[in-house]
Design a protein around this motif. Sequence first.
Motif, PDB file in Angstrom:
ATOM      1  N   ASP A 152     -18.717  62.594 -57.390  1.00  0.00           N
ATOM      2  CA  ASP A 152     -18.425  62.384 -58.961  1.00  0.00           C
ATOM      3  C   ASP A 152     -17.534  62.950 -59.412  1.00  0.00           C
ATOM      4  OD1 ASP A 152     -22.226  62.675 -59.351  1.00  0.00           O
ATOM      5  OD2 ASP A 152     -20.777  61.123 -58.605  1.00  0.00           O
ATOM      6  N   ASP A 153     -17.040  64.243 -59.134  1.00  0.00           N
ATOM      7  CA  ASP A 153     -15.856  64.863 -59.690  1.00  0.00           C
ATOM      8  C   ASP A 153     -14.493  64.035 -59.747  1.00  0.00           C
ATOM      9  OD1 ASP A 153     -16.486  68.479 -58.938  1.00  0.00           O
ATOM     10  OD2 ASP A 153     -17.413  67.013 -60.415  1.00  0.00           O
ATOM     11  N   ASN A 154     -14.137  63.605 -58.272  1.00  0.00           N
ATOM     12  CA  ASN A 154     -12.981  62.880 -58.220  1.00  0.00           C
ATOM     13  C   ASN A 154     -13.289  61.416 -58.633  1.00  0.00           C
ATOM     14  OD1 ASN A 154     -11.687  64.970 -56.721  1.00  0.00           O
ATOM     15  ND2 ASN A 154     -12.624  64.295 -54.774  1.00  0.00           N
ATOM     16  N   ALA A 155     -14.379  60.953 -58.760  1.00  0.00           N
ATOM     17  CA  ALA A 155     -14.703  59.621 -59.233  1.00  0.00           C
ATOM     18  C   ALA A 155     -14.266  59.604 -60.553  1.00  0.00           C
ATOM     19  CB  ALA A 155     -16.101  59.026 -58.902  1.00  0.00           C
ATOM     20  N   LEU A 156     -14.684  60.569 -61.256  1.00  0.00           N
ATOM     21  CA  LEU A 156     -14.267  60.733 -62.748  1.00  0.00           C
ATOM     22  C   LEU A 156     -12.828  61.210 -62.895  1.00  0.00           C
ATOM     23  CD1 LEU A 156     -17.479  62.680 -63.930  1.00  0.00           C
ATOM     24  CD2 LEU A 156     -16.640  60.237 -64.402  1.00  0.00           C
ATOM     25  N   GLY A 157     -11.960  61.129 -62.095  1.00  0.00           N
ATOM     26  CA  GLY A 157     -10.570  61.802 -61.912  1.00  0.00           C
ATOM     27  C   GLY A 157     -10.460  63.111 -62.387  1.00  0.00           C
ATOM     28  N   THR A 204      -7.064  61.055 -69.331  1.00  0.00           N
ATOM     29  CA  THR A 204      -6.632  60.019 -68.328  1.00  0.00           C
ATOM     30  C   THR A 204      -7.420  58.965 -68.055  1.00  0.00           C
ATOM     31  OG1 THR A 204      -4.666  61.531 -67.637  1.00  0.00           O
ATOM     32  CG2 THR A 204      -4.997  59.394 -66.318  1.00  0.00           C
ATOM     33  N   VAL A 205      -8.694  59.340 -67.482  1.00  0.00           N
ATOM     34  CA  VAL A 205      -9.663  58.334 -67.215  1.00  0.00           C
ATOM     35  C   VAL A 205     -10.195  57.565 -68.072  1.00  0.00           C
ATOM     36  CG1 VAL A 205     -12.064  58.280 -66.431  1.00  0.00           C
ATOM     37  CG2 VAL A 205     -10.457  59.938 -65.314  1.00  0.00           C
ATOM     38  N   ILE A 206     -10.388  58.063 -69.564  1.00  0.00           N
ATOM     39  CA  ILE A 206     -11.047  57.455 -70.564  1.00  0.00           C
ATOM     40  C   ILE A 206      -9.642  56.611 -71.115  1.00  0.00           C
ATOM     41  CG2 ILE A 206     -11.628  57.502 -73.154  1.00  0.00           C
ATOM     42  CD1 ILE A 206     -12.815  60.212 -72.418  1.00  0.00           C
ATOM     43  N   ALA A 207      -8.611  56.878 -71.032  1.00  0.00           N
ATOM     44  CA  ALA A 207      -7.365  55.903 -71.432  1.00  0.00           C
ATOM     45  C   ALA A 207      -7.228  54.920 -70.367  1.00  0.00           C
ATOM     46  CB  ALA A 207      -6.227  56.804 -71.530  1.00  0.00           C
ATOM     47  N   ASN A 208      -7.211  55.121 -69.212  1.00  0.00           N
ATOM     48  CA  ASN A 208      -7.041  53.906 -68.193  1.00  0.00           C
ATOM     49  C   ASN A 208      -8.132  53.150 -67.980  1.00  0.00           C
ATOM     50  OD1 ASN A 208      -4.582  55.035 -67.446  1.00  0.00           O
ATOM     51  ND2 ASN A 208      -5.112  55.913 -65.571  1.00  0.00           N
ATOM     52  N   ASN A 209      -9.261  53.771 -68.415  1.00  0.00           N
ATOM     53  CA  ASN A 209     -10.611  52.628 -68.440  1.00  0.00           C
ATOM     54  C   ASN A 209     -10.618  51.769 -69.736  1.00  0.00           C
ATOM     55  OD1 ASN A 209     -11.974  53.757 -66.358  1.00  0.00           O
ATOM     56  ND2 ASN A 209     -13.268  55.206 -67.402  1.00  0.00           N
ATOM     57  N   TRP A 233      -8.864  50.916 -60.485  1.00  0.00           N
ATOM     58  CA  TRP A 233      -7.589  51.366 -60.691  1.00  0.00           C
ATOM     59  C   TRP A 233      -7.354  52.806 -59.970  1.00  0.00           C
ATOM     60  CZ3 TRP A 233      -7.263  56.312 -63.156  1.00  0.00           C
ATOM     61  CH2 TRP A 233      -8.439  56.689 -63.929  1.00  0.00           C
ATOM     62  N   ARG A 234      -8.637  53.275 -59.739  1.00  0.00           N
ATOM     63  CA  ARG A 234      -8.927  54.596 -58.957  1.00  0.00           C
ATOM     64  C   ARG A 234      -9.019  54.636 -57.649  1.00  0.00           C
ATOM     65  NH1 ARG A 234     -13.700  56.173 -59.734  1.00  0.00           N
ATOM     66  NH2 ARG A 234     -14.486  54.428 -60.830  1.00  0.00           N
ATOM     67  N   ARG A 240      -1.138  48.068 -62.078  1.00  0.00           N
ATOM     68  CA  ARG A 240      -0.024  48.491 -61.197  1.00  0.00           C
ATOM     69  C   ARG A 240      -0.636  49.681 -60.382  1.00  0.00           C
ATOM     70  NH1 ARG A 240       4.910  46.674 -61.846  1.00  0.00           N
ATOM     71  NH2 ARG A 240       5.485  45.285 -63.515  1.00  0.00           N
ATOM     72  N   LEU A 241      -1.378  50.467 -61.078  1.00  0.00           N
ATOM     73  CA  LEU A 241      -1.960  51.649 -60.456  1.00  0.00           C
ATOM     74  C   LEU A 241      -2.953  51.126 -59.419  1.00  0.00           C
ATOM     75  CD1 LEU A 241      -2.903  54.076 -63.250  1.00  0.00           C
ATOM     76  CD2 LEU A 241      -1.305  54.582 -61.601  1.00  0.00           C
ATOM     77  N   ALA A 242      -3.608  49.900 -59.598  1.00  0.00           N
ATOM     78  CA  ALA A 242      -4.495  49.352 -58.790  1.00  0.00           C
ATOM     79  C   ALA A 242      -4.039  48.784 -57.755  1.00  0.00           C
ATOM     80  CB  ALA A 242      -5.428  48.427 -59.659  1.00  0.00           C
ATOM     81  N   CYS A 243      -2.702  48.637 -57.769  1.00  0.00           N
ATOM     82  CA  CYS A 243      -1.996  47.703 -56.593  1.00  0.00           C
ATOM     83  C   CYS A 243      -1.159  49.111 -55.888  1.00  0.00           C
ATOM     84  CB  CYS A 243      -0.886  47.043 -57.055  1.00  0.00           C
ATOM     85  SG  CYS A 243      -1.487  45.453 -57.792  1.00  0.00           S
ATOM     86  N   GLY A 244      -1.361  50.379 -56.254  1.00  0.00           N
ATOM     87  CA  GLY A 244      -0.947  51.463 -55.568  1.00  0.00           C
ATOM     88  C   GLY A 244       0.512  51.998 -56.059  1.00  0.00           C
ATOM     89  N   GLU A 245       0.895  51.279 -57.264  1.00  0.00           N
ATOM     90  CA  GLU A 245       2.396  51.676 -57.812  1.00  0.00           C
ATOM     91  C   GLU A 245       1.944  52.539 -58.970  1.00  0.00           C
ATOM     92  OE1 GLU A 245       4.266  48.090 -59.025  1.00  0.00           O
ATOM     93  OE2 GLU A 245       3.473  46.838 -57.382  1.00  0.00           O
ATOM     94  N   HIS A 246       3.226  53.189 -59.290  1.00  0.00           N
ATOM     95  CA  HIS A 246       3.145  53.807 -60.379  1.00  0.00           C
ATOM     96  C   HIS A 246       3.702  53.132 -61.589  1.00  0.00           C
ATOM     97  CE1 HIS A 246       2.567  57.719 -58.597  1.00  0.00           C
ATOM     98  NE2 HIS A 246       3.299  57.530 -57.426  1.00  0.00           N
ATOM     99  N   PRO A 247       3.304  53.325 -62.771  1.00  0.00           N
ATOM    100  CA  PRO A 247       3.634  52.716 -64.018  1.00  0.00           C
ATOM    101  C   PRO A 247       5.319  52.673 -64.156  1.00  0.00           C
ATOM    102  CG  PRO A 247       1.818  53.919 -64.498  1.00  0.00           C
ATOM    103  CD  PRO A 247       2.397  54.362 -63.014  1.00  0.00           C
TER     104      PRO A 247
END
Length: 545
Positions: A305-310, A391-396, A502-503, A528-535
Amino acid sequence: MAQHSSTIEAGTGATVAYLDADPCILLVDVNVRTQVRLDKEFVASVKAQGVLVPIVAVRTTEGALRVRYGHRRTLAAIETGRETVPVIVAADESTDDAGQIDRLVGQYAENEHRTGLTVAEKVGVVEQLSAFGVSHAQISKRLGIKRDTVKDALAVAASPIAKKAAERYEATLTLDQAAVVAEFDALADEDTVKALLVDANTGGRQFAHIAQRARDERAEQERRQEFIASLGGVPIVERPSYRNDEPVKRLGRLLDQQGEPLTVETHAACLGHAAYVDKRTAWVPAPRPESDTTGEQGGQDTEDDDNALGATDLDLDPDAEDALYDDDEDDYPEDEQDGSWEETWEAEYVCTDPSRYGHTARYGGSSEAAPLKAAEMSEEQREEAREARRTVIANNKAWDSATTVRQEWLTGWLTRKSAPKGSGLFLAAAVASGSHALTQAFERNHPTGRVLLGLGEATSARIGAGQALAGLLSDVSEARAQVVTLGLVLGAHEAALGRHSWRNVDSGTRRYLTFLAENGYGLSDVERLACGEHPLPEVDEPDAA
């Protein structure tokens, strides 16, 4: 045959004839264009207005009229049943080499060197017609444009910023984009307007994503304000921290003067009675067969859960986690293959000054809340964990907005008549991978694919689904059938995506989003994160309009 005609003397001494002729008698067999493309808007214009610019023809040695300039006008007139069209007979046809050279050069110039109206000019035409009292429906009919286009043009006309932007960025800003600028200008959202214009000036790849995120954030704030209004005037405060010196305390941590736990009802008369508002998001899974298992794409979270939440790699105890992450924004399911996110707002009641109003700590001998184990963390560790959470909340939120944009783009893109280049390889890779996403879509009769292809709301119900898909394939060309097949496979991939995507980068998600990008879809940073890229790095901002 010709209805009537007149002749005039050209400056060269040649005789030029003007006549109204039946378009069916005109020869259209000699043209530099190998295919005469008649778009719907052009045909609609000829049907409503007739041929406005005379067709230029030459007279053959047999006395027939061969079109030199105006093949599209001629064929559109025939298609729409015009009885006559204006024709200028410029000369007798010359069939020698010099004459053919002149024809080729002239037809090239006539077809190549054309400039349509700019966005600002189109807006001006619609604005003036509206000022003359012409209705939206009549403007649409007489100009041969869609009503939505009329609506967009009038919205731009009503916005000084959007109107100026259409003039300033005529090479990059489309009419529908200018209408979006007008939308946010009307809301006095200067930040979004600036972000939209900056993006439009640098290619517009993120334009739809910027607009959708702003809409989602505004809608979220409106729902928040509606919820606050329903609380009956309770003062609203910022969410208190878990620091020991935080003056605002949650009621659940306090006792009244009789030593009883405080409740909302017993604390309502206290002068320190207040609340803060939190959004809660929970995953509601749809019923699914017991045999369903997770697969290549959109599968079960494999991290704790820790890592799943970023979160960071900090070894946090339960109380510390509660202090840092007391927000149900991300109660991720074990399997997000099918279901929906449901959001609600909740009020957490507090006392703004427990000591002043005679309250004591429920877990200790003073009004201070019991020390949290999280307090043992260094400030640097605390900030690291908080930043991960932000970061997690913003990306979600960014993912939710991107999903809306992506699915709207797909719905429009899949109306095409033929599949684009590279579709065969994409389909072959999807089938060869044997992904669970594709298998599940077949088992459920393609709920998301049906939506993308315009067949109704997403649902796992099987009743009538097969018939609907069969009906979609009836009387279609081979090329269109390939598009339908592509739509079903794309729908399978789309259904497998979620906030987890994206995670947890996987090959199926990367292949899917890369294919969309190769065909004109502008990936957002979170995709792009979901593709393994950096923004992509931010670009310098030019002056906005």
